[in-house]
Write an enzyme that holds these catalytic residues in place. Structure first.
Site, PDB file in Angstrom:
ATOM      1  N   HIS A  61      -7.541 -81.709 -43.062  1.00  0.00           N
ATOM      2  CA  HIS A  61      -8.358 -82.836 -42.614  1.00  0.00           C
ATOM      3  C   HIS A  61      -7.979 -84.125 -43.329  1.00  0.00           C
ATOM      4  O   HIS A  61      -8.018 -85.209 -42.759  1.00  0.00           O
ATOM      5  CB  HIS A  61      -9.840 -82.533 -42.854  1.00  0.00           C
ATOM      6  CG  HIS A  61     -10.500 -82.009 -41.638  1.00  0.00           C
ATOM      7  ND1 HIS A  61     -11.440 -81.018 -41.659  1.00  0.00           N
ATOM      8  CD2 HIS A  61     -10.344 -82.355 -40.337  1.00  0.00           C
ATOM      9  CE1 HIS A  61     -11.842 -80.775 -40.427  1.00  0.00           C
ATOM     10  NE2 HIS A  61     -11.188 -81.554 -39.608  1.00  0.00           N
TER      11      HIS A  61
ATOM     12  N   GLU B 200       8.923 -75.712 -26.061  1.00  0.00           N
ATOM     13  CA  GLU B 200       8.572 -75.442 -27.459  1.00  0.00           C
ATOM     14  C   GLU B 200       9.236 -74.168 -27.950  1.00  0.00           C
ATOM     15  O   GLU B 200       9.136 -73.826 -29.118  1.00  0.00           O
ATOM     16  CB  GLU B 200       7.059 -75.271 -27.601  1.00  0.00           C
ATOM     17  CG  GLU B 200       6.274 -76.424 -27.057  1.00  0.00           C
ATOM     18  CD  GLU B 200       4.787 -76.258 -27.282  1.00  0.00           C
ATOM     19  OE1 GLU B 200       4.290 -76.793 -28.263  1.00  0.00           O
ATOM     20  OE2 GLU B 200       4.129 -75.586 -26.461  1.00  0.00           O
TER      21      GLU B 200
ATOM     22  N   ASP C 261       6.587 -76.966 -32.640  1.00  0.00           N
ATOM     23  CA  ASP C 261       6.791 -75.542 -32.374  1.00  0.00           C
ATOM     24  C   ASP C 261       8.259 -75.217 -32.155  1.00  0.00           C
ATOM     25  O   ASP C 261       8.732 -74.172 -32.582  1.00  0.00           O
ATOM     26  CB  ASP C 261       5.957 -75.095 -31.165  1.00  0.00           C
ATOM     27  CG  ASP C 261       4.533 -74.783 -31.582  1.00  0.00           C
ATOM     28  OD1 ASP C 261       4.365 -74.087 -32.599  1.00  0.00           O
ATOM     29  OD2 ASP C 261       3.597 -75.258 -30.923  1.00  0.00           O
TER      30      ASP C 261
ATOM     31  N   CYS D 225       6.961 -85.029 -27.699  1.00  0.00           N
ATOM     32  CA  CYS D 225       5.585 -85.251 -28.144  1.00  0.00           C
ATOM     33  C   CYS D 225       5.278 -84.583 -29.476  1.00  0.00           C
ATOM     34  O   CYS D 225       4.130 -84.567 -29.908  1.00  0.00           O
ATOM     35  CB  CYS D 225       4.595 -84.816 -27.075  1.00  0.00           C
ATOM     36  SG  CYS D 225       4.675 -83.049 -26.746  1.00  0.00           S
TER      37      CYS D 225
HETATM   38  C1  PEP Z   1       4.458 -79.317 -30.711  1.00  0.00           C
HETATM   39  O1  PEP Z   1       4.497 -78.099 -30.860  1.00  0.00           O
HETATM   40  O2  PEP Z   1       5.372 -80.095 -31.094  1.00  0.00           O
HETATM   41  C2  PEP Z   1       3.306 -79.955 -30.062  1.00  0.00           C
HETATM   42  C3  PEP Z   1       3.318 -81.229 -29.748  1.00  0.00           C
HETATM   43  O3  PEP Z   1       2.200 -79.172 -29.856  1.00  0.00           O
HETATM   44  P1  PEP Z   1       1.188 -78.773 -31.047  1.00  0.00           P
HETATM   45  O4  PEP Z   1       1.588 -79.525 -32.283  1.00  0.00           O
HETATM   46  O5  PEP Z   1      -0.161 -79.109 -30.579  1.00  0.00           O
HETATM   47  O6  PEP Z   1       1.441 -77.299 -31.142  1.00  0.00           O
HETATM   48 MG    MG Z   2       3.061 -76.880 -29.839  1.00  0.00          MG
END
Ligand code: PEP
Ligand code: MG
Length: 559
Positions: A183, A410, A434, A481
């Site tokens: 957090h 991912e 991921d 992302c």
């Molecule tokens: C990722 O895996 O890069 C992603 C954007 O999803 P999260 O971080 O929510 O797993």
């Molecule tokens: Mg992810």
């Protein structure tokens, strides 16, 4: 001396250390002189005072802090905790000791669960300390107020403290514990606090020591040389100028657009993202809305939230991800079976297929929200590994009225067959968090393998290049992302590898925008080639940096 940790954001701070007081010691386990009834009244009174205080601070702080503090206030009055305290009081313990033991047992339970739940353990420790301080009539533990600006060094900060930091006084924050998903890190990122978490050796810092907190380079420099201080101050001035610069759409030096989008976990963050220049949303993590829910959210409830999100981005692209439950983000209504290895288990699209009704309801709610708003809604599925899963998702999305359905890349599998996946999906968005964890076989939450978790690793870059090439060949967008998009230099490399948009935490937008504007498409390709040819992550970063310096120096000399 250099102390390593995990930097949050790209900021730099210089100042004197002030340490946060260590915890209150555990109350002595002695028999109470009072009747258990009276001890019970004392305990309940303190628990509600602390709950009210936390809720109050949440209301003042607003934003994500409000949710975190309200959740803490609820924990303070959780009926099963209060029952546990009452049981212990009946055995003759004092209220202080009963509170201490009950919260400690609950904390250990969360720690045993690992991942996201374990990182909530600090929240419970904080509540326990506040309640015990209230019972003992001692001041609540919290942030010191030395009367001058300072760098706060703490073991870890409670959400209540991070949320209410006085940013005129606190120049930077260094925590000894805590990971990048704690957090403290989430709130520090949201509030743009210069922070380094998990800096184990910061325990050696003393009050009054001058330090440079260099989040961009993951390092705290203690006793810096005058040159190091001057360098830090120059970078602080540069960043202040950057923040004051006009917000323009993301583009390379020749004007090639690279839309810069926001990663959001709730519609509450939309206004701030727009203010910071987000050109839309590249990843809306819907599971963040339901982490505490025991039952699947209703279509109506979801529709309302999605409508609020889409309304904030008229005419803009908004990419919503369907529930990514499992691993570190379990949702009790989707993942109820114990798995030895949840990151490799029934998560993302696999869990949704298992409970298809939940996926159907979510897609229906999204289509309904889309029908009444003007945003350009794209929907994507997490954890896709096969063409068959891609077909399953896009077909269902189409059936339920979603206009643009894509996938997250991912898994190495999805990247390696991106040409086939992209024949089916309308777009791909690469989740580098991921993708890195699965390519390097290194748990993204585990500090002991953190050295293997860099998206700069050429193995990860190679997979991204494959997806970029497939997207270019088929004329399909390929966004990024994961956290990698928030690294200003890596962002240029990613564009060189074929990324057509970048999505990140809104606080990172200004740095990435400024970095992209320094390079042409050919420069970005040159940086990408240099990084891909390296042997490891550190070499790749160095190689890209060397090419970047060459380019900017040559350009400065020519002008
Ligand atoms: C990722 O895996 O890069 C992603 C954007 O999803 P999260 O971080 O929510 O797993
Ligand atoms: Mg992810």
């Amino acid at each position: 001396m250099e102390i390593n940790g995990t930097g949050i954001g790209q900021g730099v701070a210089v100042g004197p250390v002030v340490r946060m007081a260590e915890q209150l010691p555990p109350p002595v386990d002695r028999p109470s002189h009072l009747d258990p009834e009276l001890e019970g009244e004392r305990a309940r009174a303190s628990l509600s005072v602390v709950a009210a205080e936390l809720a109050n601070r949440g209301a003042k702080a607003g934003g994500a802090a409000k949710d975190v503090l309200e959740a803490q206030a609820m924990m303070a009055e959780d009926p099963s905790l209060v029952d546990e305290v009452t049981k212990l009081l009946a055995t003759g313990k004092t209220a202080e000791r009963a509170v201490y033991e009950s919260f400690a047992a609950y904390r250990d339970l969360l720690l045993g669960m690992g991942g996201y739940m374990a990182e909530r353990a600090t929240d419970l420790d904080d509540i326990s300390q506040r309640v015990i301080a209230n019972l003992l009539k001692l001041p609540a533990p919290g942030v010191p107020n030395p009367g001058h600006a300072f760098v706060l060094v703490a073991r870890d900060l409670a959400p209540a403290d991070t949320a209410t930091l006085d940013l005129d006084q606190v120049l930077g924050l260094v925590t000894i514990d805590g990971g990048p998903t704690s957090h403290t890190a989430i709130l520090a990122r949201e509030k743009s606090i210069v922070a380094i978490v998990g800096a184990t050796d910061a325990a050696t810092l003393a009050d009054g020591d001058t330090v440079v907190v260099d989040a961009a380079n993951d390092v705290v420099i203690s006793a810096p040389t005058p040159e190091q201080v001057a360098d830090a101050e120059a970078r602080i001035a540069e960043r202040a100028a950057l923040e004051a610069a006009p917000v323009t759409p993301g583009a390379l030096a020749d004007g090639t657009p690279v839309p810069l989008l926001a990663n959001l976990g709730s519609a509450d963050g939309a206004a701030e993202a727009v203010k910071l220049g987000a050109e839309g949303v590249g990843l809306f993590r819907t599971e963040f809305l339901f982490l505490d829910a025991d039952t699947a959210p209703s279509v109506r409830e979801q529709q309302e939230h999605y409508t609020r999100l889409l309304s904030a981005f008229p005419g803009r692209k908004v990419v919503v991800r369907v529930l990514d439950a499992g691993a570190d983000k379990p949702l009790s209504f989707l993942n109820d079976a114990h798995e030895e290895n949840p990151a490799l288990g029934l998560r993302g699209i696999r869990a949704l297929r298992h409970s298809e009704i939940i996926l159907r309801e979510q897609l229906t709610a999204l289509a309904m929200a889309d029908a009444t708003t003007d945003a350009d809604l794209w929907v994507m599925a997490p954890m896709i590994a096969t063409v068959e899963e891609t077909e399953y998702f896009t077909k269902l999305a189409d059936e339920l009225g979603i206009k643009v359905a894509g996938v997250m890349v991912e898994t190495p599998s999805a990247a390696l067959i991106a040409d086939r996946v992209l024949r089916v999906a309308a777009f791909a968005s690469i989740g580098t968090n991921d993708l890195t964890q699965y390519t390097m076989a290194a748990d993204r939450l585990l500090g002991t393998v953190a050295n293997l978790q860099s998206p700069w690793h050429p193995a990860v870059l190679k997979l991204i290049a494959d997806v970029g090439a497939a997207g270019a060949e088929l004329g399909k967008p390929v966004g990024i992302c994961g956290e990698a998009a928030a690294d200003p230099l890596l962002a240029v490399v990613l564009v060189g590898l074929g990324a057509t948009s970048l999505s990140m935490s809104p606080s990172a937008l200004a740095d990435v925008r400024a970095s992209l504007a320094r390079y042409t498409p050919d420069d970005a390709k040159a940086l990408a080639r240099a990084a891909m040819a390296a042997e490891g992550a550190a070499d790749a970063k160095q190689a890209a940096q060397a090419v970047a310096t060459e380019i900017t120096t040559a350009r400065a000399a020519a002008s």
